[in-house]
Scaffold this active site. Structure first.
Site, PDB file in Angstrom:
ATOM      1  N   HIS A 159      82.938  91.384  -6.984  1.00 41.34           N
ATOM      2  CA  HIS A 159      82.422  92.755  -7.040  1.00 41.34           C
ATOM      3  C   HIS A 159      81.648  93.066  -8.313  1.00 41.34           C
ATOM      4  CE1 HIS A 159      84.379  94.016  -3.366  1.00 41.34           C
ATOM      5  NE2 HIS A 159      85.557  93.631  -3.819  1.00 41.34           N
ATOM      6  N   ARG A 200      88.065  84.669  -9.660  1.00 41.42           N
ATOM      7  CA  ARG A 200      87.940  85.003  -8.243  1.00 41.42           C
ATOM      8  C   ARG A 200      86.500  84.817  -7.789  1.00 41.42           C
ATOM      9  NH1 ARG A 200      89.610  90.766  -5.621  1.00 41.42           N
ATOM     10  NH2 ARG A 200      87.820  91.520  -6.832  1.00 41.42           N
ATOM     11  N   ASP A 214      84.373  72.565 -11.258  1.00 43.46           N
ATOM     12  CA  ASP A 214      83.660  71.624 -12.124  1.00 43.46           C
ATOM     13  C   ASP A 214      83.352  72.207 -13.504  1.00 43.46           C
ATOM     14  OD1 ASP A 214      83.752  69.595 -10.297  1.00 43.46           O
ATOM     15  OD2 ASP A 214      81.658  69.742  -9.665  1.00 43.46           O
ATOM     16  N   GLU A 256      94.548  90.990   2.213  1.00 50.82           N
ATOM     17  CA  GLU A 256      94.154  92.384   2.009  1.00 50.82           C
ATOM     18  C   GLU A 256      93.690  93.057   3.294  1.00 50.82           C
ATOM     19  OE1 GLU A 256      91.072  92.312  -0.982  1.00 50.82           O
ATOM     20  OE2 GLU A 256      90.520  90.279  -0.443  1.00 50.82           O
ATOM     21  N   ASP A 260      91.396  97.137  -0.042  1.00 55.90           N
ATOM     22  CA  ASP A 260      90.959  96.717   1.288  1.00 55.90           C
ATOM     23  C   ASP A 260      92.066  96.870   2.319  1.00 55.90           C
ATOM     24  OD1 ASP A 260      88.122  95.592   1.257  1.00 55.90           O
ATOM     25  OD2 ASP A 260      88.975  94.634  -0.503  1.00 55.90           O
TER      26      ASP A 260
END
Length: 258
Positions: free
Chosen positions: A45, A70, A84, A149, A175
């Site tokens: 977000h 996230r 990585d 969620e 959510d």
């Protein structure tokens, strides 16, 4: 390679965390020295990308705070890139089934167990192959938290918890509230009650339960229900509410309104 977050997840006390949503290393560093247990760097977000995330990881490496990242989705290519550059703790949004969870486990593991591409010679994670045993130990050095969620995800919660390779389940109140018909009302009693029940189920399974709650009263309710790690604020909201309070204090000053 040992994963300190994996060790913390097994500790009894709740781990207190903060969302880093500003997308820059300077703000991340300020929060890193605050004394929190963990920070979450978000790409879902906020205006983060792989380079800005790397800069924040490099900065935060100097501080004794655990870092979760996230991605915007469970895309295995995005997950591969994050691993990585040195991400060791992932929290992946919108997991609604055991199949979703199994796909994420595969994305974080090298073949033959998973599908993660092998590029350690080019990767910061292996220190460009200076960590001689990176490839055989990498799978065990990563933690995977899935974010449930929606009502669909909660219906499958026990099946998700049974997936091998899932370390924790994080409930997303915003959510979830929307999927329950309470858009913009994650603190509704009906939503809080469902979350408390979900936390109990997660904790009873032996896996760690996480949630975010910026309201201290509700955050403490979730901790009492068994939440082991909780996001209690965000850098951008601290700045927004703090600057608003500052403006109100001076605009209400009679010496400034004459």
């Amino acid at each position: 390679m040992q994963n300190r977050w994996a060790e913390l997840l097994r500790a009894d006390r709740p781990k207190i965390g903060m969302w880093i949503a500003s997308g820059n290393a300077y703000s991340a560093e300020i929060c890193a020295g605050a004394g929190l247990d963990w920070l979450m760097l978000d790409l879902e977000h906020v205006p983060n990308d792989i380079r800005s995330t790397l800069a924040q990881l490099q900065t935060l490496a100097a501080y004794p705070v655990e870092v979760l990242v996230r991605p915007a989705s469970g895309d295995p290519v995005a997950i591969k890139q994050l691993l990585d550059i040195g991400v060791t703790n992932l929290i992946v949004p919108m997991v609604e089934s055991a199949d979703d969870a199994r796909a994420l486990v595969a994305a974080t593991r090298y073949p033959p167990i998973g599908i993660r591409g092998v590029g350690s010679a080019l990767a910061r994670a292996s220190r460009w192959n200076r960590i001689s045993d990176y490839l055989p130990t990498a799978d065990e050095s990563i933690t995977l938290t899935v974010q449930v969620e929606s009502t669909e995800g909660l219906d499958c919660l026990e099946e998700i918890l049974a997936v091998d390779g899932i370390d924790a389940v994080f409930i997303g109140p915003a959510d979830l509230a929307a999927s329950m018909g309470y858009l913009g009302k994650p603190e509704s009693p009906e939503v809080v009650e469902v979350i408390e029940k979900a936390i109990f189920v997660i904790a009873s399974s032996g896996k760690a339960a996480g949630v975010n709650a910026f309201n201290e009263t509700i955050a403490r309710r979730y901790m009492s229900a068994g939440a082991g790690f909780v996001l209690v604020g965000a850098d951008v909201t601290v700045l927004a509410r703090g600057s608003e309070a500052l403006a109100r204090r001076y605009s209400a000053d009679p010496d400034q309104t004459a």
